[in-house]
Design an enzyme around this catalytic site. Sequence first.
Site, PDB file in Angstrom:
ATOM      1  CB  SER A 202      28.948  11.042  -7.743  1.00  0.00           C
ATOM      2  OG  SER A 202      28.080  10.158  -7.049  1.00  0.00           O
TER       3      SER A 202
ATOM      4  CE1 TYR B 103      28.728   7.414 -12.144  1.00  0.00           C
ATOM      5  CE2 TYR B 103      28.571   7.368  -9.748  1.00  0.00           C
ATOM      6  CZ  TYR B 103      28.312   7.996 -10.950  1.00  0.00           C
ATOM      7  OH  TYR B 103      27.644   9.196 -10.963  1.00  0.00           O
TER       8      TYR B 103
END
Length: 281
Positions: free
Chosen positions: A166, A179
């Site tokens: 990401s 995350y």
Amino acid sequence: MEQRLPEVVMPDCPVNKLLMGQKAIVTGANSGIGRAVAIALGHAGADVVVNYVVNAEEADAVCLEIERCGSRSLAIQADVSSEEQVLSMFSRAVETFGTIDILVNNAGIQRDAPFEEMTLEQWRQVIEVNLTGQFLCAREAIREFKRRGVNSKVSCAAGKIICMSSVHEIVPWAGHVNYAASKGGVMLMMKSIAQEVAPYRIRVNSIGPGAIRTPINRPAWETEAAYDKLMKLVPYKRIGEPEDIARAAVWLASDEADYINGTTLFIDGGMTLYPGFTENG
Ligand code: NAD
């Protein structure tokens, strides 16, 4: 306001099949990015294991779409954070397809909370799926790649791993500490594995998506107001589609990308360009 830009269209059953004869596993392949990647690998000639954890019917639909263009597919239910289930998925995959050439470590979740309210359970769930899950699948893939070695009729590499990371492997993300920590972990896991196994002609890379239109971030794009707010972070002024990631994954897994190892390809419409500085900061 969502801008009317040309649609992202994938060629249907492309003639130039970059991955002909290769066997792939895509985790979390019944939804979003994983779904698009599994279909694109299949349409590029690979036989594909469509891993899922819930919603078997979605996985079956992905398999049908892969088979429509002539590749084989196999849906396997496995929780990537379970060692036992990952081992069993890989042995079934190798039993069925003979080997595995490509792993796309895609499965991932978010369990968001302000930091002081984040429970240990929320922390653990995200680390276990996003980081430990990628470790377990990568380890099984590397074992298989090393066992088989290079089969030059199929690829000049013994195997390829693509980790779905990401932009948050480098961009801090308040309210999503678990995350961001998991994706930061994926970055150095990917690079360290790449360094270790490169002499065996195994390539390990990541894709770092920005904002892609999938169920994981629905609140960020489903209303006009949310979409407009999101666009402040995207210099290219459109949301990414799963197919934007899928096309790059096919290329990164192919011999066209043979000298690419240990790197993250950000696919983010410029989200990592510090858009806050666009107008002189
Ligand atoms: P998604 O929710 O549509 O897909 C996630 C997939 O992972 C689903 O198929 C889900 O069932 C699967 N999954 C969850 N837990 C699992 C487990 N324990 N075992 C096996 N599968 C499991 O979301 P997505 O956006 O397609 O996300 C795919 C990947 O892309 C994730 O790793 C995510 O972090 C990453 N990513 C997405 C975006 C985005 O904007 N959508 C941006 C950056 C990174």
